[in-house]
Scaffold this motif. Structure first.
Motif, mmCIF file in Angstrom:
data_model
loop_
_atom_site.group_PDB
_atom_site.id
_atom_site.type_symbol
_atom_site.label_atom_id
_atom_site.label_comp_id
_atom_site.label_asym_id
_atom_site.label_seq_id
_atom_site.Cartn_x
_atom_site.Cartn_y
_atom_site.Cartn_z
ATOM 1 N N ALA A 1 55.118 45.018 72.029
ATOM 2 C CA ALA A 1 54.385 45.069 70.760
ATOM 3 C C ALA A 1 52.917 45.440 70.934
ATOM 4 N N THR A 2 52.445 45.489 72.171
ATOM 5 C CA THR A 2 51.043 45.835 72.376
ATOM 6 C C THR A 2 50.816 47.340 72.387
ATOM 7 N N ALA A 3 51.888 48.110 72.595
ATOM 8 C CA ALA A 3 51.713 49.536 72.882
ATOM 9 C C ALA A 3 51.103 50.304 71.711
ATOM 10 N N GLU B 1 54.024 44.282 60.932
ATOM 11 C CA GLU B 1 55.175 43.928 60.096
ATOM 12 C C GLU B 1 56.470 44.373 60.764
ATOM 13 N N TYR B 2 56.433 45.530 61.420
ATOM 14 C CA TYR B 2 57.642 45.988 62.106
ATOM 15 C C TYR B 2 58.044 45.007 63.212
ATOM 16 N N TYR B 3 57.062 44.592 64.019
ATOM 17 C CA TYR B 3 57.409 43.750 65.169
ATOM 18 C C TYR B 3 57.734 42.308 64.797
ATOM 19 N N THR B 4 57.268 41.848 63.630
ATOM 20 C CA THR B 4 57.510 40.443 63.294
ATOM 21 C C THR B 4 58.373 40.255 62.060
ATOM 22 N N GLY B 5 58.704 41.347 61.390
ATOM 23 C CA GLY B 5 59.421 41.216 60.121
ATOM 24 C C GLY B 5 60.900 40.903 60.319
ATOM 25 N N THR B 6 61.433 40.017 59.468
ATOM 26 C CA THR B 6 62.859 39.697 59.500
ATOM 27 C C THR B 6 63.651 40.957 59.160
ATOM 28 N N SER C 1 50.163 40.526 72.383
ATOM 29 C CA SER C 1 51.511 40.152 72.822
ATOM 30 C C SER C 1 51.831 38.742 72.340
ATOM 31 N N MET C 2 50.842 37.848 72.395
ATOM 32 C CA MET C 2 51.117 36.472 71.983
ATOM 33 C C MET C 2 51.330 36.346 70.478
ATOM 34 N N THR C 3 50.458 36.987 69.697
ATOM 35 C CA THR C 3 50.572 36.787 68.252
ATOM 36 C C THR C 3 51.796 37.505 67.679
ATOM 37 N N SER C 4 52.062 38.722 68.143
ATOM 38 C CA SER C 4 53.237 39.419 67.620
ATOM 39 C C SER C 4 54.518 38.781 68.142
ATOM 40 N N GLY C 5 54.530 38.482 69.449
ATOM 41 C CA GLY C 5 55.725 37.872 70.035
ATOM 42 C C GLY C 5 56.043 36.554 69.344
#
Lengths: 720, 720
Positions: A395-397, A360-365, A643-647
């Motif tokens: 986002a993978t870390a 949620e952090y990496y993809t949230g508006t 990386s793909m899904t979060s990015g």
């Protein structure tokens, strides 16, 4: 029959019943006006036609494998394969059927406000979720019951193990085709449609003048919904099976082997119950915060699952430190108690929670990563894509660290079996997680129907708000699936090494297995290193193929749409109707054609690698390289997939940041249609195949590689 | 002194002498008119100022590490570190000094035709190449001579090993800072300048009205030239040192240990000679085909190197099957002969050739991958980026298979030492490979100067032709560097495990090493798996940080340029001069600031991982996790690096396809300035930090992780 097994079967049936009852309720909802129903019918027709062709193609591969399984492993394995394949396909099909009926009803419900729209869309998601979890549990536990209660197979019978693993393979095989084929369809339509519609022609998404718009909506149903459902079915089934196989291996000589094999089934069973209860907690609060409404359901499910897990452990191994169990794996003796196993289950739940928070952090508006991409759009297309790629890699870390922490924690608590139980518990929540995911495509479609049917803009606004949350929940599901694969990596590898040791230890061990008992898979062995490298290569090659396929499909859509605009200027003027069917047909053919070779990559690679290394170096190197390949595919696969899904999710929501105007760091407001918004559309376009085609398909790809390796061992042992 | 050692030292000196003599010749060339010299002076000034600040910052880190090395490992290691660091820095600085003088002279020479331009630019590259190879060889062999001949250290002295490893560490440390800092500077300028200049303002690259244009040219020199030179210096030094360390470990008890330790030095020595001879073969044929001209030199060097290698092997171990050698590694006894070692050298050369062919295929103009990206640009920005990403992922497959084939071949021929010799032979050609690479930034700059000085368009056309080839040769070098890292992965890991075994076997082994003699690094160990995952994470996190840094720097440049355009409309009108210095200053600060944290990531990660696991699980898990980390960082690192460098090269040349008009599959010609060309510029922009910042910096990052682990062992043994 064992009461625990009956409970698992009953829970599976309950999940399906919930789905049926809710479906009846759903169908009673208002399906909107004639125009809406006409659009929905076109989507239904396209989706059904696509899935029919997709399943026909898969069936051809499936028949070949069914025959091979029958010849090499016997009829129980062949039937297991069939059950897994048919149920996985059915889960996807059911998801599609629900979704194409819920979309138009959600559009209608959204006219009555956010709460009603959310309720209807979430209910549709929950139906799919419970169909997936219930179906998978019923399939595994039902077949297990048949094998053990009717045929009286025991943990010592390889038939039993092979039949269960074959069931997992059937599920995986369907799921990779469904994920990839559906992903190519949906993103070919989405990318192509957006590029020519939004960017070139300057018309909004889902504008009825865009000839690709029905195809785009069909895609949501066959990719994001049917493909996702098949994928999660596979993850659920394979994880359960792998844990059962490990239990059979570890505890085969003890009186409690049956209990340990049932443990994953019962955990999954009670969590179907907690998932169903959780769905009733999803309710929009006074703050109108959609994510919070969903979280209420998720948190309720999580908390109830802790209680249920404790009950299961208490009832089966016993909830205390005073009932110690032990097993030997890779030369080490592990001791654990019911209590430490309970802790492992909690670790599984904690890993799930961790993944959700990070995703949620990496993809949230509104969060830093998405804002940084939106900000980078202000300086142009290039910086948008650069920043998106940077976010995707970064986002993978934390997810990797969470997996590492989970592995260490469970290993210290109860060894490999602890990790297996944690992974099972994680997956047991699938009913709820899929519910959160499947509501996304429903709202996406609802928005499309609202736009095309010319409903008032506030309806579109409502569905857009739901859709934005859907982007995050979709990313969550994918992270969750790949995270469970990472956590389960050691479990699948342990199944491989334990099987190898088992076959090598047989008194009449086939020649190829002789002397393999002490294989260490040491990193000092060059065969292990090349296995890691070849395994590591698979997600890259597979990802590259998936991206190419979407690119090609999208280019074809762009050309088709440009052609329709050119040939009939009346389309843009709104005086004549575009030919929606042509885009749907073209994408159907493209997706079916493009999905086959990449999907066969993980099926054939283990066999090819093993064969080549066997002829160069002999049996030991071949088994070493094959084993290392299983971990190599996970080591790079996790990073490629996350990386793909979060990015992709971040790019999508960065674009959404412009819908209501994005205020950059200098205080300038950039509206929809601005240059910055166009740059953000480019990023979203790139993110589409990242997050919805290549990225999520990595998860079934990893599983297939692992399962094919396990089946190869069985074939080599059986055939010799 | 041993004649073989003298030969190596002499060859090192010869390399430097070649550089000096050629430099004198270069300086005599016509430096063009006053305007050109004025521009070149600005570039020189900016580059020198940047490198001065960069080295000052690195020096601060360096001093700390020098003191730590002195305290924990003694003065020989501290001096070794100093030698590696100073020489690596000097190689970079020298590369920059040559490059900023050759650029303007190449611009002038290009006025007299392609052949003259090529000759001058290639000569400049060759100077850098021989400085790098000669300096590295002289540093390693000179210090080795001092240690063995003056201080009479032998292979049994850990001091000797530690001192050599420290030398490698010094080189690596400088190189990661130089690659990353230079990479951020150059790509910040390039991306920022292009986005606002080409895309927004619609002015050509290097237009003097663009305030970022001098910074862009400064960047070529400090990034693509100085950073690259430091990187290859590091690769060369570390590979040689690692082979020597392995020889000391494997043959420590035999009379031929000295000969085996000298073998890599002498191979490198004779290849300096063959590289020098090869430079004279670079000559433009009648077909005016630049790549062929370069290949002539490379092929000459390669063929001569086969002969030279045979001579070295004949002179040292003996070229025949009748002089068998043996050693023990990881419990296995390996036998080899001089002849099989020769074959291993041939494998190294074959791997180099394979990498070059594959890289040229994936990045060359007119080949399928580049054409597919150009074609995808026709449908827009999004499809361009999607196709570029697809190509970048796919481009990893064959290189990975080449590495795998190389590992298997050498292992079967002569075990790990065979792999080490193959890697050394591969790297021994560095003089020639760097020459091919370093000519790229020279011609890039020459083009910039030609544009800014208003030379006739045909000069620009000539430098553009050279520059397009430079894109491919630059990609080749990066692939070559990372390929050698992949091939050498097992070598560095073997150094780690052998060291561990050595320390564990000491009669007075420190407590932490006790009982470690039989560590297997089995994939069944969860500590090994988490080590692989954490190692695998590093290239992703590092890459993400590098991309973010470039994105941030580029956004700052865009804003600066927009500001200058806004504040002084005379700039665009051509009536007033932009303030070039402001962009250079800003980028200098940004690059220095951004390079520090990512560069420290590989230095600190091994230490942190070891410490945490040590406290959780004890010594065995800690050493297992650390060892696995070394392979994990390579398994994902290879794919991240190759995908970035090849993908970036392909994007760049796809853009270049439009310079003379790209004819798409429907026969439509798309010219510079068309929508398709703009889309291709976006892809190139994304590819810039991929290929010139994050991607190439992965190579030194991998090395640092490995070397820090080796030094940790030494410190733990020494400090105990």
């Amino acid at each position: 029959m064992n009461i625990a097994l009956m409970l698992a079967i009953a829970a599976g049936i309950l999940g399906l019943l919930y789905g049926v009852v809710q479906t009846l309720g759903l169908m009673k909802a208002n399906a909107g006006n004639a125009r809406m129903q006409e659009i929905a019918a076109a989507i239904q027709e396209g989706a059904a036609a696509y899935l029919k062709r997709q399943y026909t193609t898969i069936a051809m591969v499936g028949v070949v494998i069914f025959i091979l399984a029958f010849i090499f492993l016997g009829y129980l394995s062949a039937i297991g394969f069939l059950i897994g394949a048919v149920l996985s396909g059915a889960a996807g099909y059911a998801g599609m059927l629900i979704s194409v009926r819920a979309n138009v009803r959600t559009a209608q419900a959204a006219s009555d406000g956010l709460a009603k729209g959310l309720k209807l869309a979430f209910n549709a998601g929950a139906i799919t979720g419970l169909f997936v979890a219930g179906g998978a549990l019923l399939g595994v536990s039902g077949y297990y019951a048949y094998l053990t209660e009717v045929l009286h197979k025991t943990a010592h019978d390889r038939d039993l193990i092979n039949a269960l693993v074959s069931l997992g393979f059937g599920a995986s095989l369907i799921s990779i085709f469904a994920r990839l084929g559906g992903g190519i369809f949906t993103k070919g339509a989405d990318v192509g449609g957006d590029m020519v519609g939004k960017v070139e022609a300057g018309i909004p998404e889902d504008d009825p003048r865009n000839p690709a718009t029905i195809a785009d909506n069909v895609g949501d149903n066959v990719g994001d919904c049917a493909g996702m459902a098949a994928d999660l079915f596979e993850t659920y089934a394979v994880t359960t099976v792998a844990t059962m196989v490990l239990a059979a291996i570890f505890f085969g000589e003890t009186p409690y082997v049956g209990m340990m094999m049932l443990l994953p089934l019962v955990i999954c069973g009670v969590c179907i119950l907690t998932s169903i209860i959780g769905t009733f907690f999803v309710r929009l609060g006074k703050d109108n915060h959609i994510m919070n409404a969903l979280y209420k359901g998720l948190i309720a499910t999580g908390l109830l699952s802790i209680v249920a897990l404790a009950a299961v452990i208490k009832y089966l191994p016993g909830l205390g430190f005073d009932t110690p169990f032990e097993y030997v794996s890779a030369g080490t003796t592990f001791h654990f108690t019911g209590m430490t196993l309970f802790y492992c289950g909690l670790v599984g739940l904690a890993v799930t929670a961790g993944f959700i928070v990070v995703t949620e952090y990496y993809t949230g508006t509104g969060k830093r990563p998405v804002v940084s991409i939106a900000q980078a759009s202000v300086t142009g297309h290039g910086t948008n894509v650069i920043q998106g790629l940077a976010v995707s890699m970064e986002a993978t870390a934390i997810p990797a660290l969470i997996i590492v922490a989970g592995i260490i924690g469970c290993y210290l608590l109860a060894g490999l079996f602890g990790i297996a139980i944690a992974t099972t518990t994680m997956l047991a929540l699938a009913g709820m997680i899929v519910a959160l995911d499947a509501f996304g495509p429903v709202t996406d479609n609802a928005g499309g129907i609202a736009e095309m049917a010319g409903l008032p803009p506030e309806v579109r606004h409502t569905t857009d708000a739901l859709d934005a949350v859907g982007n995050t929940t979709k990313a969550v599901t994918k992270g969750y699936a790949i995270g469970s694969a990472g956590l389960g990596a050691l479990v699948l590898f342990a199944a491989y090494t334990s099987d190898l040791k088992y076959f090598a230890g047989l008194p009449d061990a086939p020649a190829i297995f002789q002397g393999l008992g002490n294989l260490t898979f040491s990193l000092s062995s060059p065969w292990v290193v090349i296995g890691l490298l070849i395994g590591g290569l698979l997600p890259y090659l597979f990802g590259g193929m998936g991206m190419t396929a979407v690119g090609r499909a999208a280019q074809a859509v762009v050309e088709e749409v440009r052609k329709q605009f050119r040939e009939d200027p009346g389309i843009m003027a709104g005086t004549s109707k575009p030919n929606y069917g042509r885009a749907v047909d073209m994408l159907t053919k493209a997706a079916i054609k493009e999905m086959v070779i990449p999907s066969l990559l993980p099926v054939l690679s283990p066999i090819i690698l093993f064969t080549i290394v066997y002829f160069i170096g002999g049996a030991v190197p071949a088994f070493e390289a094959l084993g290392a390949m299983l971990l190599g595919v996970i080591v790079t696969g996790i990073f490629v997939a996350i990386s793909m899904t979060s990015g992709g999710g971040a790019w999508d929501n960065a674009k959404k940041s412009f819908e209501d105007g994005f205020v950059d760091k200098d205080g300038v407001k950039h509206l929809k249609g601005s240059e910055a918004h166009k740059a953000s559309v480019t990023g979203d376009t790139v993110g589409d195949p990242y997050k919805d085609t290549a990225g999520p398909a990595v998860n079934p790809m990893i599983k297939i590689t692992n399962i094919v390796a396990l089946l190869m061992l069985a074939v080599l042992a059986h055939g010799a």
